[in-house]
Design an enzyme around this catalytic site. Structure first.
Site, PDB file in Angstrom:
ATOM      1  N   TYR A  13      52.656  37.747 -20.401  1.00 32.44           N
ATOM      2  CA  TYR A  13      52.014  36.481 -20.746  1.00 32.44           C
ATOM      3  C   TYR A  13      50.655  36.709 -21.408  1.00 32.44           C
ATOM      4  O   TYR A  13      50.384  36.203 -22.503  1.00 32.44           O
ATOM      5  CB  TYR A  13      51.839  35.604 -19.505  1.00 32.44           C
ATOM      6  CG  TYR A  13      50.970  34.400 -19.792  1.00 32.44           C
ATOM      7  CD1 TYR A  13      51.495  33.281 -20.416  1.00 32.44           C
ATOM      8  CD2 TYR A  13      49.611  34.402 -19.492  1.00 32.44           C
ATOM      9  CE1 TYR A  13      50.704  32.186 -20.729  1.00 32.44           C
ATOM     10  CE2 TYR A  13      48.805  33.316 -19.797  1.00 32.44           C
ATOM     11  CZ  TYR A  13      49.355  32.212 -20.408  1.00 32.44           C
ATOM     12  OH  TYR A  13      48.564  31.153 -20.727  1.00 32.44           O
ATOM     13  N   GLU A  54      42.398  33.384 -20.615  1.00 30.93           N
ATOM     14  CA  GLU A  54      43.764  33.387 -20.103  1.00 30.93           C
ATOM     15  C   GLU A  54      43.840  33.945 -18.684  1.00 30.93           C
ATOM     16  O   GLU A  54      44.634  33.460 -17.874  1.00 30.93           O
ATOM     17  CB  GLU A  54      44.683  34.191 -21.043  1.00 30.93           C
ATOM     18  CG  GLU A  54      44.936  33.523 -22.386  1.00 30.93           C
ATOM     19  CD  GLU A  54      45.597  32.163 -22.261  1.00 30.93           C
ATOM     20  OE1 GLU A  54      46.311  31.935 -21.262  1.00 30.93           O
ATOM     21  OE2 GLU A  54      45.428  31.332 -23.162  1.00 30.93           O
ATOM     22  N   ASP A  82      53.697  29.778 -20.383  1.00 29.68           N
ATOM     23  CA  ASP A  82      53.012  29.482 -19.124  1.00 29.68           C
ATOM     24  C   ASP A  82      53.762  28.357 -18.409  1.00 29.68           C
ATOM     25  O   ASP A  82      54.848  27.960 -18.823  1.00 29.68           O
ATOM     26  CB  ASP A  82      51.536  29.129 -19.364  1.00 29.68           C
ATOM     27  CG  ASP A  82      51.355  27.808 -20.105  1.00 29.68           C
ATOM     28  OD1 ASP A  82      52.374  27.206 -20.550  1.00 29.68           O
ATOM     29  OD2 ASP A  82      50.203  27.356 -20.242  1.00 29.68           O
TER      30      ASP A  82
END
Length: 356
Positions: free
Chosen positions: A122, A39, A140
Site C-alpha cells: 500500500y 500515508e 486503502d
C-alpha cells in the site's frame, strides 16, 4: 462492456476530482517524503485527526535528514497520540537507510521502496503513484468500500481472493500516466461520497456504473467480516509523589508500546483489589513500599486488540529515603508535573495527564 465501464469510471472520477478534491498539505508539491509520512499517519486514522499531527511533524522535521538526525525519543514525542508506535520506529530506520544507501533521496524504484522498513504494497504504491505518478495501484479502506459497491462484491473484502481481485482491478483502471490523480480520486470518493453508513449516491460521479446501486443493495456492501473482540484488561497505576515530583519509568524495547514512558503499575489479578495490585506491582517492579493511596481517576481506553480500565492513584513512599530499583523498566526519573509534557506516554496515561 468491461472496457466501456472502465472508461466511464475513469472519466467520471477524474472530472469530479478536479472540481471537488480537498486541499491537503501533502498534495501541494507531491514530494515523496511528504507522501510517505502522510500515508504512514493515515493508516487506520482519519484525515481530520492526522492534519494537526502532520503539520506539527513537518514543522519540526521538514525533510528526511532531520528525521535521521533526531533521537527516537523526540520522534516518539511528536508521534504521541497517533498510536501504533512501531510505525515511527520504522520511519526512523527508513530515514537512516535513505540517507546512507540512497544519498538522502527517496528511491524511485518500486522494489527499492518495498525493501524499506514499515513499507508494504500500500505505502509503496502511494509513493510510486502519488509522488512519482507511476502506474501503481493504491488500495486503502476507502477504495475497498468503493469497489465492493461498484462491482457488488458479495463477501468480505479482506478475504484473500477479494483482495487479489480489488488490487488487480485497481491496476487495470489506472489511466496510463494519470495514476496520481486517479488514485487520489478513488480514495477521495470513498472519503467524501461513498461513505460507510450514509453513502451520498445522488452526488456520486460513477453511480451509473455501480452494480450494488442498480440492485438496490448499497447498504449491504461491503459485506462485514468477523469482528475481533477486544480483550478487557484491568490495570492499576500510581502517581508516586516526592518533594513535588512524580516518578515515571520507561518501558523496555520489546513488548507492548516499547520505549514509551509510563506511571508504574500493572494488571490486576483475579480476586485482587486495585489497591492491592498497585502495592504488589511497586514491590515487584521497583522494590518500593507505598502508602497513602488516594484514587484520582478511572479511565477507559480501547487499543487495537484490548480495552483497558485504568485505576489511577496518588501514592507516597513508606520511607522517603527509598530509591527505585528498576527490574523491568529501562529508565526512571523524578519529574515535575509540567515536565510530563516532554515525554511520550501511552494514550491512557496521556488522558490521565490531561486530567491532571
Amino acid at each position: 462492456m468491461k472496457k466501456e465501464k472502465y472508461a466511464s469510471i475513469r472519466k467520471g472520477l477524474l472530472q469530479w476530482f478536479q472540481l471537488h478534491q480537498r486541499k491537503l498539505p501533502w498534495r501541494r508539491n507531491h514530494l515523496p517524503y511528504e507522501i510517505w509520512i502522510s500515508e504512514i499517519m493515515l493508516q487506520q486514522t482519519q484525515v481530520k485527526t492526522v492534519l494537526p499531527y502532520y503539520e506539527r511533524w513537518m514543522a519540526r522535521f521538514p525533510d528526511i535528514a532531520s528525521v535521521a538526525e533526531a533521537t527516537e525519543e523526540e520522534l516518539l514525542k511528536y508521534w504521541e497520540g497517533m498510536g501504533y508506535y512501531s510505525r515511527v520506529r520504522n520511519i526512523h530506520k527508513t530515514a537512516h537507510i535513505v540517507m546512507t544507501d540512497h544519498g538522502g533521496e527517496f528511491p524511485r524504484e518500486h522494489g527499492a521502496v518495498l525493501k524499506l522498513p514499515g513499507i508494504g504494497p500500500y505505502t509503496a504504491g502511494a509513493v510510486m503513484s502519488l509522488a512519482f505518478n507511476e502506474d501503481f495501484p493504491l488500495v486503502d479502506g476507502n477504495v475497498e468500500r468503493v469497489f465492493a459497491r461498484l462491482f457488488d462484491i458479495d463477501s468480505p473484502v479482506k478475504e484473500k481472493e477479494n483482495q487479489k481481485l480489488i488490487w488487480k482491478t485497481a491496476k487495470e483502471l489506472i489511466p496510463s500516466g494519470m495514476a496520481r490523480d486517479f488514485n487520489q480520486a478513488l480514495m477521495e470518493l470513498g472519503a467524501l461520497i461513498c461513505l460507510p453508513r450514509t453513502p451520498l449516491c445522488g452526488d456520486c460521479p460513477v453511480s451509473g456504473s455501480c452494480e450494488s446501486r442498480r440492485a438496490g443493495i448499497v447498504d449491504q456492501r461491503p459485506v462485514a467480516g468477523k469482528r475481533k473482540s477486544l480483550q478487557p484488561i484491568q490495570v492499576a497505576i500510581g502517581l508516586l509523589l516526592r518533594d513535588g515530583k512524580i516518578f515515571i519509568q520507561k518501558r523496555p524495547p520489546h513488548g507492548l508500546m516499547p520505549h514509551l514512558w509510563e506511571f508504574p503499575g500493572g494488571k490486576i489479578q483475579e480476586n485482587e483489589t486495585p489497591e492491592a495490585a498497585l502495592v504488589r506491582e511497586f514491590r515487584e517492579e521497583l522494590d518500593l513500599d507505598i502508602c497513602g493511596l488516594n484514587k484520582i481517576a478511572l479511565i477507559r481506553h480501547n487499543y487495537t486488540s484490548f480495552k483497558v480500565t485504568l485505576h489511577a492513584y496518588f501514592c507516597t513512599l513508606v520511607s522517603p529515603h527509598q530509591e527505585p530499583v528498576l527490574r523491568t523498566a529501562v529508565d526512571g526519573r523524578w519529574v515535575t508535573p509540567d515536565q510530563l509534557q516532554d515525554y511520550a506516554f501511552p494514550a491512557a496515561n496521556r488522558k490521565l495527564i490531561r486530567m491532571l
